[in-house]
Scaffold this motif. Structure first.
Motif, short mmCIF file in Angstrom:
data_model
loop_
_atom_site.label_atom_id
_atom_site.label_comp_id
_atom_site.label_asym_id
_atom_site.label_seq_id
_atom_site.Cartn_x
_atom_site.Cartn_y
_atom_site.Cartn_z
N HIS A 164 0.87 -1.17 0.00
CA HIS A 164 0.00 0.00 0.00
C HIS A 164 0.90 1.22 0.00
N ALA A 165 0.33 2.37 -0.17
CA ALA A 165 1.13 3.59 -0.23
C ALA A 165 1.93 3.76 1.06
N GLY A 166 3.25 3.94 0.92
CA GLY A 166 4.12 4.12 2.07
C GLY A 166 4.71 2.85 2.61
N SER A 167 4.40 1.68 2.05
CA SER A 167 4.95 0.43 2.54
C SER A 167 6.46 0.40 2.37
N LYS A 168 7.14 -0.17 3.37
CA LYS A 168 8.57 -0.34 3.32
C LYS A 168 8.88 -1.63 2.56
N VAL A 169 9.82 -1.58 1.62
CA VAL A 169 10.13 -2.75 0.81
C VAL A 169 11.62 -2.99 0.80
N THR A 170 11.98 -4.20 0.45
CA THR A 170 13.37 -4.56 0.27
C THR A 170 13.47 -5.40 -0.99
N VAL A 171 14.59 -5.26 -1.69
CA VAL A 171 14.82 -5.99 -2.93
C VAL A 171 15.94 -6.97 -2.68
N PRO A 172 15.66 -8.30 -2.65
CA PRO A 172 16.73 -9.29 -2.43
C PRO A 172 17.76 -9.20 -3.54
N ALA A 173 19.03 -9.28 -3.15
CA ALA A 173 20.11 -9.21 -4.14
C ALA A 173 20.21 -10.52 -4.88
N ALA A 174 20.50 -10.45 -6.16
CA ALA A 174 20.66 -11.64 -6.98
C ALA A 174 21.98 -12.31 -6.70
N THR A 175 22.00 -13.64 -6.67
CA THR A 175 23.22 -14.39 -6.45
C THR A 175 24.06 -14.39 -7.72
N PRO A 176 25.40 -14.61 -7.62
CA PRO A 176 26.25 -14.56 -8.82
C PRO A 176 25.86 -15.56 -9.88
N ASP A 177 25.37 -16.75 -9.47
CA ASP A 177 25.03 -17.77 -10.47
C ASP A 177 23.64 -17.61 -11.01
N GLY A 178 22.93 -16.53 -10.62
CA GLY A 178 21.60 -16.27 -11.14
C GLY A 178 20.51 -17.01 -10.42
N ALA A 179 20.86 -17.78 -9.32
CA ALA A 179 19.84 -18.50 -8.58
C ALA A 179 19.07 -17.54 -7.70
N ALA A 180 17.94 -18.00 -7.21
CA ALA A 180 17.12 -17.16 -6.36
C ALA A 180 17.85 -16.88 -5.06
N PRO A 181 17.87 -15.65 -4.56
CA PRO A 181 18.59 -15.31 -3.34
C PRO A 181 17.93 -15.93 -2.13
N GLU A 182 18.76 -16.18 -1.10
CA GLU A 182 18.23 -16.72 0.15
C GLU A 182 17.58 -15.60 0.93
N THR A 183 16.39 -15.84 1.46
CA THR A 183 15.69 -14.85 2.26
C THR A 183 15.53 -15.36 3.66
N THR A 184 15.58 -14.43 4.63
CA THR A 184 15.46 -14.80 6.04
C THR A 184 14.00 -14.89 6.41
N ASP A 185 13.60 -16.02 6.98
CA ASP A 185 12.22 -16.22 7.42
C ASP A 185 12.05 -15.52 8.75
N THR A 186 11.22 -14.49 8.79
CA THR A 186 11.05 -13.69 10.00
C THR A 186 9.81 -14.04 10.78
N HIS A 187 9.09 -15.08 10.38
CA HIS A 187 7.89 -15.45 11.12
C HIS A 187 8.29 -16.12 12.42
N PRO A 188 7.82 -15.65 13.62
CA PRO A 188 8.31 -16.19 14.89
C PRO A 188 8.08 -17.68 15.03
N ARG A 189 6.92 -18.19 14.67
CA ARG A 189 6.64 -19.61 14.88
C ARG A 189 7.49 -20.47 13.98
N ARG A 190 7.61 -20.08 12.70
CA ARG A 190 8.43 -20.87 11.79
C ARG A 190 9.88 -20.83 12.21
N ARG A 191 10.35 -19.66 12.66
CA ARG A 191 11.75 -19.56 13.06
C ARG A 191 12.02 -20.37 14.32
N GLN A 192 11.02 -20.42 15.24
CA GLN A 192 11.20 -21.20 16.45
C GLN A 192 11.39 -22.67 16.12
#
Length: 445
Positions: free
Chosen positions: A394-422
C-alpha cells in the motif's frame, strides 16, 4: 457464702429500618469497588508479565515484528526503447500453385516416372501413355497430306500453262478460271491435311505428361497399366508448389486503415508465421497483396503473405498464427506487463522511492507486445516499479529488494515469522531440539 448476682445485659439498641438499608448499600458499594480494583491490578500485572520484553528474547521479538513490516519485492527499471505494433491473426498455409495433373488424351498408362513425395521441376516427365494409336493416325494423315499435296502441285502446273495460253487467246477463259479455283481448293485440302498431321503430333505430345510447375508430388492416384481418360476424377497426382508458399489470413476492418496506408507507401510489411499454439516461430515472410473487398459476413479482409519456405517448415493447409508488424514506436517508455495493476481509477503501478518505500502512481498505457507495455504518462525513465510481491503493498509500505546471487539463482531470504523460526533454530541460532523448543525465550543459553 452468697453468690454475687449478675445484672442482665442491656438489650441492643435497635436502629430505624431506613438507616439500616442505607448502611447496607454503602457497604455493598465499597465491596464492589474493592473487587474491581483488585481485578484491574491483577490484569495489569499479568499483562506486564507477558507483554514486557525480557532481555535478548524481547529484543529479537521486536526485531522480528519490524522485519515483518518490510515486504520483499521484485522490481524493474522503466526504460526507453522501441515498441513494435503487431497484429496476431489466424491464418492458413495455401500453396501459390496447386495442380491436379490430368491427362488430355485417352489411353493406357504405360509408365509412371515419379516417386510419391518427390520434388520435380517444371518440364520433368511424370508419366507416359501408349502413343501407338496416335502414331498410326499420324502416318495415315501424313499419307493423305502427301497425296493432296501432289494434286495441288499438278493443278498449279496446269494453271500456269492455262494462264500462258489465255494470253495467247489459245484457250477459253472459262477453262483458265476453273483451273485457278481448283488450285485454291487443293490448297485448302492440303492445309486441312496438315492440321490433321499437327493434331496427331500434339496428341502424341500429350501422351507424355510433364510437370507444369516446380513442386512436390503427392500420392499417386492411378497405377501403371490402367486406362485413363481426359478429365477423370482426381487426375493422376496432385502437384503442389512448396517454395515459395503463402499464408492467407484475415484482417479486421478496424485495422485496415494503417495497414493499407503502409502498403500504399511501398513498404514491405514483415509477417512471422507461428505454430497453432502460438509458442514457436516457424518462418519469416512479407505481405504480398491485400484483397479487393471486405467480407460483409465477418467484417474482415483477406491478406496473402509470401514465405520462401526453403526448409519447408510450412505445409499446405496448415493452421498458423500470423504476426503482422504494422509499425514501430520509437523512444517510448517500456515496463513489464506484470508491473501494471488495475484499480478503481484504472491502471496504476507501485513506484519504489529512494527511501525504500512505495508510492501508488496512476499511469496510462499504450500498445503491448509480449510481456512489455508502453506507458504514455505517469512514469519517468530510470524509475523502479514493483513487478512481484504487490499483494501486501500500500502507499508508504517499506520494501526490500533481495540481491541476486552470482550464479543467477534465487537469493536466500530470512524467514522472519516467529513460529516458523522457532521450529528452525533456538534462541541463539542453535538447531532446535527434537521436541521443537529451541529456546526459552528468556535469553538463556
Amino acid at each position: 457464702m452468697d453468690k454475687p448476682t449478675l445484672a442482665p445485659p442491656d438489650p441492643p439498641a435497635q436502629e430505624a429500618p431506613g438507616e439500616e438499608r442505607a448502611a447496607g448499600r454503602r457497604s455493598g458499594s465499597r465491596h464492589r469497588y474493592l473487587l474491581w480494583g483488585t481485578a484491574l491490578v491483577v490484569a495489569g500485572v499479568v499483562a506486564a508479565a507477558f507483554l514486557r520484553p525480557h532481555g535478548e528474547s524481547g529484543r529479537r521479538s521486536s526485531g522480528r515484528h519490524a522485519a515483518l513490516d518490510v515486504q520483499p519485492v521484485a522490481v524493474a527499471t522503466v526504460r526507453a526503447g522501441d515498441m513494435p505494433i503487431e497484429l496476431t491473426e489466424l491464418g492458413t498455409v495455401v500453396p501459390i500453385t496447386n495442380v491436379t495433373v490430368q491427362t488430355r488424351v485417352d489411353g493406357y498408362l504405360m509408365k509412371v516416372l515419379f516417386t510419391e513425395g518427390q520434388h520435380v521441376r517444371q518440364g520433368d516427365l511424370l508419366a507416359l501413355i501408349d502413343t501407338r494409336p496416335y502414331e498410326v493416325l499420324l502416318a495415315q494423315y501424313k499419307g493423305q497430306l502427301a497425296a493432296d499435296q501432289a494434286q495441288l502441285d499438278q493443278a498449279r502446273i496446269d494453271n500456269a500453262r492455262y494462264q500462258k495460253l489465255i494470253r495467247q487467246n489459245s484457250v477459253a477463259a472459262m477453262t483458265a478460271v476453273d483451273q485457278q479455283y481448283k488450285v485454291a481448293q487443293l490448297e485448302g485440302t492440303v492445309k486441312q491435311d496438315q492440321a490433321l498431321v499437327d493434331n496427331e503430333k500434339l496428341q502424341i505430345t500429350y501422351c507424355h505428361i510433364i510437370a507444369p510447375v516446380d513442386g512436390r508430388v503427392g500420392i499417386r492416384q492411378v497405377d501403371m497399366g490402367n486406362y485413363v481418360t481426359a478429365g477423370q476424377t482426381n487426375g493422376l497426382v496432385i502437384l503442389t508448389q512448396m517454395q515459395p508458399i503463402s499464408v492467407i489470413f484475415t484482417l479486421p476492418e478496424t485495422e485496415l486503415g494503417p495497414v493499407a496506408e503502409r502498403l500504399r507507401t511501398g513498404v514491405a510489411l514483415p509477417v512471422e508465421a507461428w505454430d497453432s499454439t502460438n509458442t514457436r516461430k516457424i518462418a519469416d515472410g512479407a505481405v504480398s497483396v491485400l484483397d479487393s473487398q471486405i467480407d460483409t459476413s465477418t467484417g474482415t479482409v483477406r491478406m496473402r503473405s509470401i514465405f520462401p519456405n526453403q526448409d519447408e517448415t510450412l505445409f499446405p493447409n496448415q493452421f498458423v498464427n500470423a504476426h503482422l508488424l504494422v509499425n514501430t514506436e520509437h523512444n517510448v517508455l517500456l515496463v513489464p506487463a506484470n508491473a501494471i495493476q488495475t484499480g478503481p481509477n484504472g491502471p496504476f503501478t507501485y513506484v519504489v522511492k529512494p527511501d525504500d518505500t512505495v508510492e501508488v502512481r496512476d499511469v496510462k498505457t499504450g500498445h503491448s507486445h509480449g510481456d512489455v507495455v508502453v506507458v504514455t504518462s505517469g512514469l519517468k525513465a530510470g524509475e523502479s516499479v514493483v513487478t512481484d510481491g504487490t499483494d501486501r503493498l500500500h502507499a508508504g509500505s517499506k520494501v526490500t529488494v533481495p540481491a541476486a546471487t552470482p550464479d543467477g539463482a534465487a537469493p536466500e531470504t530470512t524467514d522472519t515469522h516467529p513460529r516458523r523460526r522457532q521450529g528452525q533454530s533456538g534462541a541463539n541460532g542453535a538447531p532446535a531440539s527434537p521436541g521443537g523448543s529451541g529456546g526459552s525465550g528468556q535469553g538463556q543459553p
